[in-house]
Design a protein around this motif. Structure first.
Motif, PDB file in Angstrom:
ATOM      1  N   LYS A 958       0.831  -1.215   0.000  1.00  0.00           N
ATOM      2  CA  LYS A 958       0.000   0.000   0.000  1.00  0.00           C
ATOM      3  C   LYS A 958       0.863   1.262   0.000  1.00  0.00           C
ATOM      4  N   ILE A 959       1.921   1.230   0.802  1.00  0.00           N
ATOM      5  CA  ILE A 959       2.790   2.409   0.916  1.00  0.00           C
ATOM      6  C   ILE A 959       3.484   2.681  -0.417  1.00  0.00           C
ATOM      7  N   LYS A 960       4.025   1.631  -1.042  1.00  0.00           N
ATOM      8  CA  LYS A 960       4.836   1.826  -2.244  1.00  0.00           C
ATOM      9  C   LYS A 960       3.993   2.103  -3.499  1.00  0.00           C
ATOM     10  N   THR A 961       2.691   1.837  -3.412  1.00  0.00           N
ATOM     11  CA  THR A 961       1.832   2.139  -4.566  1.00  0.00           C
ATOM     12  C   THR A 961       1.388   3.599  -4.597  1.00  0.00           C
ATOM     13  N   GLN A 962       1.609   4.327  -3.507  1.00  0.00           N
ATOM     14  CA  GLN A 962       1.252   5.747  -3.466  1.00  0.00           C
ATOM     15  C   GLN A 962       2.456   6.579  -3.920  1.00  0.00           C
ATOM     16  N   LEU A 963       2.242   7.459  -4.887  1.00  0.00           N
ATOM     17  CA  LEU A 963       3.339   8.181  -5.515  1.00  0.00           C
ATOM     18  C   LEU A 963       4.125   9.026  -4.520  1.00  0.00           C
ATOM     19  N   HIS A 964       3.434   9.717  -3.597  1.00  0.00           N
ATOM     20  CA  HIS A 964       4.153  10.591  -2.674  1.00  0.00           C
ATOM     21  C   HIS A 964       4.906   9.828  -1.593  1.00  0.00           C
ATOM     22  N   LEU A 965       4.720   8.500  -1.524  1.00  0.00           N
ATOM     23  CA  LEU A 965       5.437   7.683  -0.521  1.00  0.00           C
ATOM     24  C   LEU A 965       6.436   6.736  -1.160  1.00  0.00           C
ATOM     25  N   ALA A 966       6.463   6.623  -2.494  1.00  0.00           N
ATOM     26  CA  ALA A 966       7.302   5.616  -3.154  1.00  0.00           C
ATOM     27  C   ALA A 966       8.785   5.853  -2.894  1.00  0.00           C
ATOM     28  N   HIS A 967       9.191   7.132  -2.695  1.00  0.00           N
ATOM     29  CA  HIS A 967      10.609   7.436  -2.508  1.00  0.00           C
ATOM     30  C   HIS A 967      11.057   7.285  -1.060  1.00  0.00           C
ATOM     31  N   VAL A 968      10.137   7.138  -0.113  1.00  0.00           N
ATOM     32  CA  VAL A 968      10.508   7.085   1.312  1.00  0.00           C
ATOM     33  C   VAL A 968      11.159   5.733   1.604  1.00  0.00           C
ATOM     34  N   PRO A 969      12.393   5.712   2.137  1.00  0.00           N
ATOM     35  CA  PRO A 969      13.051   4.425   2.440  1.00  0.00           C
ATOM     36  C   PRO A 969      12.342   3.698   3.592  1.00  0.00           C
ATOM     37  N   VAL A 970      12.263   2.384   3.472  1.00  0.00           N
ATOM     38  CA  VAL A 970      11.601   1.545   4.476  1.00  0.00           C
ATOM     39  C   VAL A 970      12.605   0.518   4.986  1.00  0.00           C
ATOM     40  N   ILE A 971      12.697   0.400   6.311  1.00  0.00           N
ATOM     41  CA  ILE A 971      13.556  -0.609   6.948  1.00  0.00           C
ATOM     42  C   ILE A 971      12.653  -1.606   7.675  1.00  0.00           C
ATOM     43  N   ILE A 972      12.811  -2.890   7.360  1.00  0.00           N
ATOM     44  CA  ILE A 972      11.996  -3.946   7.981  1.00  0.00           C
ATOM     45  C   ILE A 972      12.672  -4.382   9.278  1.00  0.00           C
ATOM     46  N   ASN A 973      11.906  -4.375  10.362  1.00  0.00           N
ATOM     47  CA  ASN A 973      12.402  -4.826  11.676  1.00  0.00           C
ATOM     48  C   ASN A 973      11.452  -5.920  12.162  1.00  0.00           C
ATOM     49  N   THR A 974      11.862  -7.178  12.049  1.00  0.00           N
ATOM     50  CA  THR A 974      10.938  -8.288  12.343  1.00  0.00           C
ATOM     51  C   THR A 974      11.688  -9.457  12.945  1.00  0.00           C
TER      52      THR A 974
END
Length: 1013
Positions: A958-974
């Protein structure tokens, strides 16, 4: 007539009486046994009738439920059908077993089985038509009469079976009545005769009345004993019947909760106990938890779970013997029904054991204390219950292991694909190796000519043996000189390998650059020539490594990394290396492992596989097409003849690694020669096969260092068998193993790079680029490093001596340092220690490199961020410069969104980020995260994959399909374990992934959106 004395008359009377008693007893026994047989057959008949009736009931119940479902379309009606339809065939099989002694009935049961199978198929067809065609089709099928006809035929057969059994029952009842009458007559006649004899004797033994009275007392005691025996038999029958009922309740594959309920219910019903409960052991928590109950109503003060030694439940489990609690208080345990309630007066606690381990504890409430028979019954069934519970637990574990095995199979498929890719690369390298062998063949010919000259000189020495006595002393002196010469040779080879590697390093890198032709200013032939130079350099490097290995062995400076090695890993690695080669040469290659209980050995895996690969390479080289090569690993026999003293005196088990081929074979006179350096079986100038002759020599010496030896058996034109013998554990390795450092995984270095700020301020930098100090004494290679540094965005400065490099580090305070070890003036180790000891330079990342034999883990221990071994390829240089760039990154974040469902984890992470001046927003669900992302902007997102309202994967999409959020880096912590497919999906969108551990927050600090200084 004979005249008998009184004594004789008495004795005669007793003898006759005893004879009649004996005859009467035998007759009575035979008659009673006949009655018992008749009774058993009557019971058999009733059992056959009951099973037949049960089959009828099951069929009728299944049919009724099926019709009810079809008419009402309510699936609740299918429950009786599902329960009874699966029991029909087992019941028919049980009936067939019961009447297997009656051929007529057996044929009828076969007919019944055929009708029941057709009836079941008909009902299944009705249900299938209902599912596919709807209610009308199913009703049409039911009203067609086929099912009714089958039921009528089946009922007719079952009725004939019952009639036959009833006829047999009448016959058996008549036989029983006849036997009963016969028994009565025998007992009556015997009693009359005995009574007459007693009256007869009474007239003669009036004076012996007292003796008769004693005899009567004895008879009375015998009767009492018979009554006691009868009561004991009844008690045993009661105990056996109860055990059978309990066993029946545990039959079949049941879940542990259902099994617990069945056990406690049957026990309470059989001993007329009003209430009961069973507590099962939870191995992980070492507690006993309520698993099943009978009329048990939990009170306010009772507990569902007990630890060992806690309460009577825990204490009974610890002591492993039953307990009886009498005079229980009135309000201790209530037994309730719809009309009222009452109190128990006694509690019985029984531990369930399996192999001396308490698996469960049974607690039973009674109105009165249990008698001895009840206690005996309960203690007798303990073992059977323990076996049943253990079997249920084992089935649960087996199911979990099966699921785990399926997951591992999927992982193995992925690994096989990786191995296939590796095999293709090895095939390409083997082609390069063949070209290298052809070049070395020429060198071998030159060595052969040298050997010929040496042989001529040896002949001259033999002619001079006239002066043997004087020459003996000279030869001793020559031997000492030869030892010194060998030492000098080894040192020369070691130093020469370094000197050769230094220019070879530049040749390989420059040839690779020319081959890539990035400026696109070379012709196609020039690029081809550069590739030839690069390949020839690699071949020369292989030869240098072989010579260096030989010199290391001769000088005793070879290091071993001894660790446990699974034998199957050796065969797997060899299969992956040679499978493609075998396929291309059309050779049947197979591996065999027969080591019994020996699964792994302690040795140096790299050296052991180096020997095995050498033997297999020779086998493939000398085996023609359609030949056969076998790699077999087995345990060597105890009486095997070894040549090595290490193996002769070893008390450890010996492993034999055998390489057998159907190649050209080796003559007996040359089998020792091939193990000498630079020697081959075919040393002629026109020999067909290439090679330097170093492989077997190195393998022989490595086998000796590993505590073993290599033996050969071979016949020309038939084949050869090379066998490597190594001990399972070599005691000589134990001391070195304890001191051998364990190399840390490479990813730890990447995660734990120091983020300490530089002691030099930003304003002191002369330019915005990062400064790289290159300390390298080879000018050509230093120029190559300069070009790489400029290409990677560094500003390089050079130093060509150790002293100059250390001084420039202190003067310039560079952002990173590339440091060679073998430098004039001061070696790299000394420079590294001084840099790390000085406050001004200890934060600077230093990357080491050398053409020597230094260990990479020593560099990381001394504080370096990495180590490269010369010659260096382009990929290694790229990795090194990327690592140095990563070591000079700093935080540059303003706002971070933490999406974590665990409040404590989220709070700790937020505090750490806030302390670094970062504005942190927290979200505990996917919905909260999406709201915050819609309202605010963030520089980075930390995401946990396990959220209460949405999957982390879906939220990431959902996050990466939105244009204004596609450039925001995501770090997975699991903390989730992910398969390859999920990992690929994550790495497609995210910057990094950190597994949750006790150091995961620190790693997150290292990963959070770094930017160059």
């Amino acid at each position: 007539m004979l005249k008998l004395s009184f004594k004789q008359q008495v004795l005669t009377g007793f003898a006759v009486s005893l004879l009649f008693v004996l005859v009467s007893a035998i007759s009575s026994y035979l008659s009673i046994r006949s009655l018992a047989d008749d009774a058993r057959w009557q019971g058999h008949t009733y059992e056959v009738i009951n099973v037949t009736r049960r089959i009828e009931t099951q069929v009728l119940s299944s049919e009724s439920a099926m019709r009810g479902y079809v008419l009402s379309q309510n699936r609740d009606f299918l429950e009786p059908y599902n329960v009874n339809s699966n029991k029909i065939v087992p019941s028919v099989i049980e009936l067939a077993d019961l009447i297997s002694d009656n051929p007529i009935q057996s044929r009828r049961v076969d007919t019944l089985e055929a009708y029941t199978n057709q009836k079941i198929a008909d009902m299944q067809e009705v249900l299938r038509m209902n599912e596919t065609g709807g209610k009308e089709n199913a009703v049409s099928r039911v009203t067609s009469g086929s099912g009714q006809r089958l039921k009528t035929l089946m009922m007719g057969v079952s009725e004939r079976i019952i009639q036959q059994e009833m006829s047999l029952l009448e016959v058996r009842k008549a036989a029983t009545a006849e036997g009963s009458l016969r028994t009565t007559l025998i007992v009556l006649i015997s009693s009359i005769i005995i009574f007459g004899l007693i009256l007869f004797l009474f007239s003669y033994i009036k004076k012996t009345f007292d003796q008769q009275l004693i005899t009567e007392n004895k008879i009375r005691e015998s009767n009492l004993q018979l009554e006691a025996i009868s009561a004991d038999n009844e008690q045993k029958n009661w105990l056996l019947s109860g055990a059978t009922i309990i066993n029946e309740a545990m039959r079949g594959e049941q879940e542990i909760e259902q099994l617990s309920d069945n056990i406690i219910t049957q026990i309470c019903n059989y001993i007329d106990a009003p209430v009961g409960a069973i507590y099962l052991l939870r191995s992980a928590q070492k507690t006993f938890r309520l698993s099943g109950g009978y009329a048990y109503q939990k009170s306010r003060n009772s507990s569902y779970e007990y630890k060992l030694g806690e309460g009577f439940i825990g204490q009974t489990a610890v002591e492993k013997r039953f307990k009886i609690i009498e005079e229980v208080p009135a309000d201790y345990l209530k037994i309730s029904s719809g009309l009222g309630n009452t109190d128990t007066r006694s509690i019985f606690l029984l531990p369930i054991l399996f192999e001396d381990t308490t698996l469960a504890v049974i607690e039973i409430g009674l109105f009165t204390p249990p008698n001895a028979v009840t206690i005996t019954f309960l203690t007798n069934i303990v073992e059977n219950i323990g076996v049943g519970i253990n079997s249920a637990l084992a089935r649960t574990k087996l199911r979990a292991l099966f699921e785990q095995t399926q997951q591992q199979a999927e992982e193995l498929e992925s690994q096989q694909e990786e191995l296939r890719t590796t095999n293709e690369e090895l095939l390409y390298k083997s082609e390069q190796l063949q070209a290298s062998e052809e070049e070395l063949r020429v060198q071998q010919e030159e060595l052969r000519q040298t050997n010929s000259e040496l042989e001529e000189k040896a002949q001259q020495l033999e002619e001079r043996n006239i002066l043997v006595n004087q020459a003996r002393e000279a030869m001793s002196l020559k031997a000492e000189e030869l030892e010194i010469s060998s030492k000098y040779k080894s040192e020369f080879l070691a130093n020469m390998s370094h000197e050769l590697r230094t220019p070879l390093n530049s040749i390989l890198i420059l040839a690779r650059i020319l081959k890539e032709n990035k400026p696109d200013n070379l012709t196609e032939d020039q690029v081809k020539y550069a590739g030839v130079i690069h390949n020839a350099g690699n071949d020369l490097l292989t030869l240098i490594n072989d010579i260096l290995d030989l010199s290391k062995i001769e000088s005793g400076k070879i290091d071993l990394a001894v660790e446990p090695l699974k034998l199957t890993a050796v065969t797997n690695n060899m299969e992956s290396l040679f499978a493609e080669l075998a396929k291309s040469k059309k050779i049947n290659f197979k591996t065999i492992v027969k080591t019994g209980d020996i699964k792994e050995i302690n040795t140096d895996q790299a050296r052991l596989e180096q020997i095995t690969k050498n033997l297999l390479s020779n086998a493939f080289k000398f085996t023609p097409e359609h030949g056969e090569i076998t790699l077999k690993i087995s345990e060597a026999g105890k009486d095997f003849n070894y040549f090595s003293e290490q193996l002769k005196t070893s008390k450890e088990k010996i492993i034999a690694i055998e390489v057998k081929d159907s190649g050209i074979g080796i003559p007996l006179e040359k089998q020792k020669l091939i193990f000498e350096a630079f020697q081959q079986a075919d040393g002629s100038t026109s020999r067909k096969y290439g090679g330097t002759g170093l492989g077997l020599s190195i393998s022989k010496e490595l086998a000796n260092i590993l505590g073993g030896e290599i033996q050969i058996t071979s016949e020309p034109n038939i084949g050869s068998t090379f066998t490597l013998f190594v001990p399972v554990t070599n005691l000589a390795f134990e001391a070195s193993e304890e001191d051998t450092p364990v190399e840390e995984p490479k990813f730890e270095t990447l995660f734990q790079q120091s983020a300490a700020p530089s002691t030099v301020s930003e304003n002191s930098k002369k330019s915005t680029k990062q400064t790289l100090l290159i300390v390298e004494d080879d000018p050509v290679f230093a120029d190559v490093l300069n070009d790489y540094a400029i290409e990677k965005g560094f500003e390089p400065i050079n130093a060509y001596t150790g002293t100059e490099g250390l001084q420039m580090a202190f003067d310039e305070i560079p952002d990173a340092i590339v440091l060679d070890i073998m430098l004039p003036g001061m070696d790299g180790w000394t420079i590294l220690k001084k840099l790390k000891a000085d406050e001004r330079t200890k934060h600077i990342p230093v990357h080491m490199m050398s053409a020597g034999n230094e260990k990479p883990d020593k560099a990381t221990k001394e504080g370096a961020i990495g180590f490269l071994k010369k010659p260096v390829d382009k990929e290694a240089l790229n990795d090194a410069f990327t690592l140095m760039s990563s070591a000079n990154l700093r935080y540059n974040l303003k706002s971070v969104l933490v999406i974590e469902d665990q409040e404590m984890q989220s709070k700790i992470l937020t505090e750490q980020l806030t302390s670094k001046g970062v504005d942190v927003k927290q979200a505990y669900t996917g919905e909260e995260a999406m709201k915050l992302l819609a309202e605010l902007s963030f520089d980075c997102i930390i995401l946990d994959l396990k959220l209460p309202d949405i999957s982390g994967f879906d939220l990431l999409d959902k996050i990466k399909t939105q244009l204004h959020l596609a450039h925001v880096p995501v770090i997975i912590n699991t903390a989730m374990e992910l398969d390859q497919q999920k990992m690929d999906k994550i790495l497609k969108y995210t910057e990094a992934m950190v597994l949750k551990t006790n150091k995961s927050n620190d790693r997150l600090m290292d990963e959070l959106s770094p930017q160059p200084i």
